[in-house]
Design a protein around this motif. Structure first.
Motif, PDB file in Angstrom:
ATOM      1  N   LYS A 249       1.216 -20.665   6.684  1.00  0.00           N
ATOM      2  CA  LYS A 249       1.964 -21.087   5.489  1.00  0.00           C
ATOM      3  C   LYS A 249       1.441 -20.522   4.171  1.00  0.00           C
ATOM      4  CE  LYS A 249       3.533 -25.404   7.599  1.00  0.00           C
ATOM      5  NZ  LYS A 249       4.635 -24.725   8.213  1.00  0.00           N
ATOM      6  N   ASN A 250       0.180 -20.111   4.097  1.00  0.00           N
ATOM      7  CA  ASN A 250      -0.303 -19.483   2.856  1.00  0.00           C
ATOM      8  C   ASN A 250      -1.342 -18.412   3.190  1.00  0.00           C
ATOM      9  OD1 ASN A 250      -3.074 -20.634   2.837  1.00  0.00           O
ATOM     10  ND2 ASN A 250      -1.975 -22.572   2.543  1.00  0.00           N
ATOM     11  N   GLU A 311       8.166  -9.531   8.271  1.00  0.00           N
ATOM     12  CA  GLU A 311       8.461 -10.960   8.177  1.00  0.00           C
ATOM     13  C   GLU A 311       7.213 -11.747   7.784  1.00  0.00           C
ATOM     14  OE1 GLU A 311       9.382  -8.971  10.637  1.00  0.00           O
ATOM     15  OE2 GLU A 311      11.553  -8.899  10.235  1.00  0.00           O
ATOM     16  N   CYS A 312       6.041 -11.293   8.238  1.00  0.00           N
ATOM     17  CA  CYS A 312       4.778 -11.927   7.860  1.00  0.00           C
ATOM     18  C   CYS A 312       4.586 -11.854   6.347  1.00  0.00           C
ATOM     19  CB  CYS A 312       3.629 -11.220   8.585  1.00  0.00           C
ATOM     20  SG  CYS A 312       1.982 -11.723   8.061  1.00  0.00           S
ATOM     21  N   VAL A 313       4.762 -10.665   5.797  1.00  0.00           N
ATOM     22  CA  VAL A 313       4.577 -10.476   4.356  1.00  0.00           C
ATOM     23  C   VAL A 313       5.594 -11.312   3.567  1.00  0.00           C
ATOM     24  CG1 VAL A 313       4.848  -8.768   2.502  1.00  0.00           C
ATOM     25  CG2 VAL A 313       3.527  -8.201   4.550  1.00  0.00           C
ATOM     26  N   ASN A 314       6.852 -11.262   3.981  1.00  0.00           N
ATOM     27  CA  ASN A 314       7.897 -11.997   3.254  1.00  0.00           C
ATOM     28  C   ASN A 314       7.633 -13.497   3.278  1.00  0.00           C
ATOM     29  OD1 ASN A 314       9.209  -9.632   2.608  1.00  0.00           O
ATOM     30  ND2 ASN A 314      10.611  -9.733   4.356  1.00  0.00           N
ATOM     31  N   THR A 315       7.090 -14.001   4.390  1.00  0.00           N
ATOM     32  CA  THR A 315       6.767 -15.434   4.482  1.00  0.00           C
ATOM     33  C   THR A 315       5.616 -15.785   3.544  1.00  0.00           C
ATOM     34  OG1 THR A 315       7.537 -15.587   6.758  1.00  0.00           O
ATOM     35  CG2 THR A 315       5.958 -17.264   6.028  1.00  0.00           C
ATOM     36  N   LEU A 316       4.554 -14.977   3.587  1.00  0.00           N
ATOM     37  CA  LEU A 316       3.372 -15.299   2.768  1.00  0.00           C
ATOM     38  C   LEU A 316       3.665 -15.180   1.275  1.00  0.00           C
ATOM     39  CD1 LEU A 316       0.536 -13.569   4.841  1.00  0.00           C
ATOM     40  CD2 LEU A 316       1.135 -15.996   4.778  1.00  0.00           C
ATOM     41  N   LEU A 317       4.638 -14.333   0.911  1.00  0.00           N
ATOM     42  CA  LEU A 317       5.012 -14.200  -0.514  1.00  0.00           C
ATOM     43  C   LEU A 317       6.199 -15.087  -0.880  1.00  0.00           C
ATOM     44  CD1 LEU A 317       4.768 -10.312  -1.041  1.00  0.00           C
ATOM     45  CD2 LEU A 317       3.110 -12.079  -1.712  1.00  0.00           C
ATOM     46  N   ASP A 318       6.738 -15.779   0.130  1.00  0.00           N
ATOM     47  CA  ASP A 318       7.955 -16.572  -0.069  1.00  0.00           C
ATOM     48  C   ASP A 318       9.017 -15.716  -0.776  1.00  0.00           C
ATOM     49  OD1 ASP A 318       9.575 -18.807   0.120  1.00  0.00           O
ATOM     50  OD2 ASP A 318       8.977 -19.598  -1.831  1.00  0.00           O
ATOM     51  N   ALA A 319       9.169 -14.489  -0.251  1.00  0.00           N
ATOM     52  CA  ALA A 319      10.071 -13.510  -0.883  1.00  0.00           C
ATOM     53  C   ALA A 319      11.498 -13.702  -0.378  1.00  0.00           C
ATOM     54  CB  ALA A 319       9.581 -12.096  -0.579  1.00  0.00           C
ATOM     55  N   LYS A 320      12.348 -14.153  -1.255  1.00  0.00           N
ATOM     56  CA  LYS A 320      13.762 -14.353  -0.887  1.00  0.00           C
ATOM     57  C   LYS A 320      14.629 -13.212  -1.429  1.00  0.00           C
ATOM     58  CE  LYS A 320      13.301 -18.620   0.875  1.00  0.00           C
ATOM     59  NZ  LYS A 320      11.845 -18.841   0.677  1.00  0.00           N
ATOM     60  N   ASP A 321      14.377 -12.848  -2.678  1.00  0.00           N
ATOM     61  CA  ASP A 321      15.189 -11.806  -3.297  1.00  0.00           C
ATOM     62  C   ASP A 321      14.764 -10.431  -2.780  1.00  0.00           C
ATOM     63  OD1 ASP A 321      16.443 -13.753  -4.764  1.00  0.00           O
ATOM     64  OD2 ASP A 321      15.106 -13.514  -6.510  1.00  0.00           O
ATOM     65  N   LYS A 322      15.744  -9.529  -2.650  1.00  0.00           N
ATOM     66  CA  LYS A 322      15.499  -8.191  -2.124  1.00  0.00           C
ATOM     67  C   LYS A 322      14.373  -7.471  -2.859  1.00  0.00           C
ATOM     68  CE  LYS A 322      18.057  -3.855  -1.604  1.00  0.00           C
ATOM     69  NZ  LYS A 322      19.402  -3.238  -1.748  1.00  0.00           N
ATOM     70  N   ASP A 324      11.752  -8.528  -4.065  1.00  0.00           N
ATOM     71  CA  ASP A 324      10.420  -9.057  -3.785  1.00  0.00           C
ATOM     72  C   ASP A 324       9.973  -8.817  -2.348  1.00  0.00           C
ATOM     73  OD1 ASP A 324      10.308 -10.169  -6.383  1.00  0.00           O
ATOM     74  OD2 ASP A 324      11.441 -11.932  -5.696  1.00  0.00           O
ATOM     75  N   ARG A 325      10.885  -8.288  -1.510  1.00  0.00           N
ATOM     76  CA  ARG A 325      10.625  -8.250  -0.080  1.00  0.00           C
ATOM     77  C   ARG A 325       9.954  -6.946   0.353  1.00  0.00           C
ATOM     78  NH1 ARG A 325      13.191 -12.131   2.809  1.00  0.00           N
ATOM     79  NH2 ARG A 325      13.731 -10.849   4.622  1.00  0.00           N
ATOM     80  N   PHE A 326       9.424  -6.966   1.592  1.00  0.00           N
ATOM     81  CA  PHE A 326       8.787  -5.786   2.172  1.00  0.00           C
ATOM     82  C   PHE A 326       9.807  -4.661   2.268  1.00  0.00           C
ATOM     83  CE2 PHE A 326       7.277  -3.217   5.798  1.00  0.00           C
ATOM     84  CZ  PHE A 326       5.986  -2.950   5.367  1.00  0.00           C
ATOM     85  N   GLY A 327       9.461  -3.524   1.723  1.00  0.00           N
ATOM     86  CA  GLY A 327      10.379  -2.398   1.665  1.00  0.00           C
ATOM     87  C   GLY A 327      10.787  -2.092   0.234  1.00  0.00           C
ATOM     88  N   TYR A 328      10.589  -3.065  -0.676  1.00  0.00           N
ATOM     89  CA  TYR A 328      11.039  -2.881  -2.061  1.00  0.00           C
ATOM     90  C   TYR A 328       9.946  -3.218  -3.085  1.00  0.00           C
ATOM     91  CZ  TYR A 328      15.585  -2.424   0.060  1.00  0.00           C
ATOM     92  OH  TYR A 328      16.618  -1.978   0.828  1.00  0.00           O
ATOM     93  N   SER A 329       9.115  -4.212  -2.758  1.00  0.00           N
ATOM     94  CA  SER A 329       8.143  -4.702  -3.734  1.00  0.00           C
ATOM     95  C   SER A 329       6.776  -4.039  -3.545  1.00  0.00           C
ATOM     96  CB  SER A 329       8.020  -6.228  -3.575  1.00  0.00           C
ATOM     97  OG  SER A 329       6.777  -6.681  -4.016  1.00  0.00           O
ATOM     98  N   GLN A 330       6.156  -3.628  -4.642  1.00  0.00           N
ATOM     99  CA  GLN A 330       4.803  -3.068  -4.581  1.00  0.00           C
ATOM    100  C   GLN A 330       3.812  -4.115  -4.087  1.00  0.00           C
ATOM    101  OE1 GLN A 330       3.957   0.058  -5.010  1.00  0.00           O
ATOM    102  NE2 GLN A 330       1.775  -0.325  -4.667  1.00  0.00           N
ATOM    103  N   GLU A 331       3.995  -5.360  -4.537  1.00  0.00           N
ATOM    104  CA  GLU A 331       3.110  -6.450  -4.110  1.00  0.00           C
ATOM    105  C   GLU A 331       3.203  -6.647  -2.591  1.00  0.00           C
ATOM    106  OE1 GLU A 331       4.056 -10.260  -5.761  1.00  0.00           O
ATOM    107  OE2 GLU A 331       2.178 -11.190  -5.081  1.00  0.00           O
ATOM    108  N   ALA A 332       4.423  -6.534  -2.057  1.00  0.00           N
ATOM    109  CA  ALA A 332       4.608  -6.698  -0.606  1.00  0.00           C
ATOM    110  C   ALA A 332       3.929  -5.556   0.150  1.00  0.00           C
ATOM    111  CB  ALA A 332       6.098  -6.745  -0.285  1.00  0.00           C
ATOM    112  N   SER A 333       4.055  -4.332  -0.348  1.00  0.00           N
ATOM    113  CA  SER A 333       3.395  -3.193   0.309  1.00  0.00           C
ATOM    114  C   SER A 333       1.878  -3.371   0.289  1.00  0.00           C
ATOM    115  CB  SER A 333       3.765  -1.889  -0.396  1.00  0.00           C
ATOM    116  OG  SER A 333       5.117  -1.578  -0.196  1.00  0.00           O
ATOM    117  N   GLU A 334       1.356  -3.804  -0.834  1.00  0.00           N
ATOM    118  CA  GLU A 334      -0.101  -3.976  -0.942  1.00  0.00           C
ATOM    119  C   GLU A 334      -0.603  -5.077  -0.010  1.00  0.00           C
ATOM    120  OE1 GLU A 334      -0.711  -4.575  -5.098  1.00  0.00           O
ATOM    121  OE2 GLU A 334      -0.350  -2.473  -5.606  1.00  0.00           O
ATOM    122  N   LEU A 335       0.171  -6.168   0.072  1.00  0.00           N
ATOM    123  CA  LEU A 335      -0.228  -7.243   0.989  1.00  0.00           C
ATOM    124  C   LEU A 335      -0.158  -6.751   2.437  1.00  0.00           C
ATOM    125  CD1 LEU A 335      -1.059 -10.126   1.613  1.00  0.00           C
ATOM    126  CD2 LEU A 335       1.365 -10.803   1.467  1.00  0.00           C
TER     127      LEU A 335
END
Length: 495
Positions: A249-250, A311-322, A324-335
């Motif tokens: 969850k976090n 899906e792991c990254v999107n869950t840990l970032l609670d990324a709903k908007d495109k 913010d999600r893996f494939g678009y967000s720099q933060e998601a790529s770094e995580l």
């Protein structure tokens, strides 16, 4: 009715498919592995998955025989002298293939077949006839799409004839990888691209990258698994990153509690599978492949698989908007990179006395037909793919962590057939970005790449209507189409 009787009475299965299914049922009546309660808990939760290897390992999952040695010496066990003609060469190989097991019971690696056959070519027309029959025989008898041939990086007449035959046959087996180096003839690669846009193979392997990690004597087996020729992998078990994130969850609990614990459990589970295979099953003590030097236990490793990074990254970032999600967000790529670096460090710290250099190799697993809403390896989910250049730039940085295999599949609009040089530039650019393995097919081809293996759309259609099909992997392909939406990949035009 139990599973054995269900299998016997299943009219969709061919006789050969029933025999293999019954053998698996028999194996799974055994409970011979020592698995602790915590590991069993993670297995039952779907966080650790043995990918249907069975309860009692009695052969390595992947075997890559040294076919060059076989061609030079023949086989005492099989009573085969070394071949002298193209017909003897293909006949000897076809005989040996029937005696190379794997987790599917079919060979997952059938050699660098252009290098193996080229010395026997005296007459081009006769050689083409022999090679075409050779490939057709493989498709009709080794009826499993994880059967994998290699060609390249040299531009040989045998390689050209193999590509020509594949364009004509349009069969799903064998899978083929073309090893591409900086020195590979551009016209040969384009010939491969033209073939891929007709029949979804070959895929393209970054030769320099594999050689830098595994040396010259490597092969691509099964889906896209880089392993040593003369060796292989004892086992492939996979870790579900998406499920760990759901449980944690976090980020704090993910990195400090669950990931270390699951990795430890999975390593011990793999150790136990390897121990049984080597110390109790007797495979390496009894196989003629070992006695005749075609495989060597010292060249074996084991593959630590993972899937569901997006899906792991999107869950840990609670990324709903495109955005913010893996494939678009720099933060998601770094995580994502932080997770894989962390995983790589933990797996590298583990020692197994039976593996080459004591190490397991990381593997980005391509998913299985029952995966729902979880993406293969480090791939951006289907349906969320960015434009091609951005897509490659997001995924390529992960490839260096996976010497035993990672890649992605790109579907091109059929007009790409008019401009294969455009596709060549994309492949060269992807390799320059650090991509290890590149697969493609055309949006209008019957043969399509499911995740790492090939299936015909027409055969999926037959199975959907309750008809028997020759190749057992069509069942997996049908499930992947339904659950992983693999036929809904973004069609690449000039984006």
């Amino acid at each position: 009715m139990n599973n054995i009787e269900k299998t016997i009475k299943d009219n969709i299965l061919t006789y050969e498919q029933k025999v293999l299914a019954l053998a698996k049922e028999a194996e799974n009546t055994l409970q011979v592995l020592n698995i602790d309660n915590k590991t069993t808990e993670y297995i039952n939760e779907g966080i650790i998955c043995s990918l249907f290897e069975g309860n009692a390992p009695y052969r390595p999952r992947y075997i890559l025989p040294d076919y060059q040695k076989f061609m030079e010496k023949g086989s005492e066990f099989l009573k085969l002298d070394k071949p002298k003609t193209i017909w003897e060469a293909v006949n000897n190989l076809l005989i040996l293939y029937k005696h190379v097991p794997s987790i599917t019971s079919f060979p997952v690696y059938i050699g660098n077949i252009d290098e193996l056959l080229n010395p026997y070519i005296d007459d081009e027309k006769e050689a083409y006839e022999a090679i075409k029959m050779f490939l057709k025989h493989i498709d009709r008898t080794l009826t499993d799409s994880f059967c994998h041939a290699n060609i390249g990086p040299r531009d040989l007449m045998a390689g050209r004839l193999i590509l020509k035959a594949e364009r004509e046959l349009q069969d799903s087996i064998p899978n083929i990888s073309m090893k591409v180096s900086k020195d590979t003839n551009e016209d040969f690669i384009i010939d491969g691209i033209k073939t891929s846009l007709i029949t979804a193979k070959p895929s393209f392997a970054n030769h320099e990258m594999f050689v830098s990690e595994l040396g010259q004597q490597y092969g691509i087996a099964s889906c896209y698994n880089g392993l040593l020729i003369g060796g292989g992998s004892y086992t492939l078990v996979r870790l579900n990153l998406a499920a760990i994130a759901q449980k944690a969850k976090n980020k704090d609990k993910f990195f400090n509690i669950y990931l270390p614990e699951v990795v430890d459990c999975m390593c011990r589970f793999m150790d136990e599978r390897i121990r049984y295979l080597i110390e109790e099953s007797g495979y390496f003590q009894s196989s003629f492949l070992v006695r005749e030097g075609l495989i060597d236990q010292d060249k074996y490793t084991a593959m630590f698989g993972m899937f569901g990074l997006a899906e792991c990254v999107n869950t840990l970032l609670d990324a709903k908007d495109k955005k913010d999600r893996f494939g678009y967000s720099q933060e998601a790529s770094e995580l994502g990179l932080k997770i894989i670096e962390n995983l790589e460090q933990k797996v590298s710290a583990h020692h197994n006395k039976y593996c080459k250099d004591g190490k397991f190799l990381l593997h980005a697993q391509v998913g299985i037909d029952s995966d729902h809403g979880i993406s293969p390896g480090c791939r951006v989910p289907i349906g969320e793919e960015p434009a091609l250049f951005e897509h490659i730039c997001v995924e390529a940085p992960f490839h260096k962590y996976f010497p035993s295999g990672i890649g992605n599949v790109y579907a091109f609009e059929s007009t790409a057939k008019n401009n294969p040089k455009y596709v060549l530039d994309i492949i060269r650019g992807a390799f320059a970005k650090g991509m290890r393995y590149f697969s493609l097919y055309s949006s209008d081809s019957d043969v399509v790449r499911i995740t790492g293996y090939l299936v015909k759309r027409s055969e999926i259609e037959k199975l959907t209507h309750g008809e028997q099909v020759l190749r057992d992997t069509v069942v997996l392909g049908k499930g992947a189409v339904e659950n992983l939406k693999v036929l809904d990949r973004k069609i690449r035009k000039n984006d």
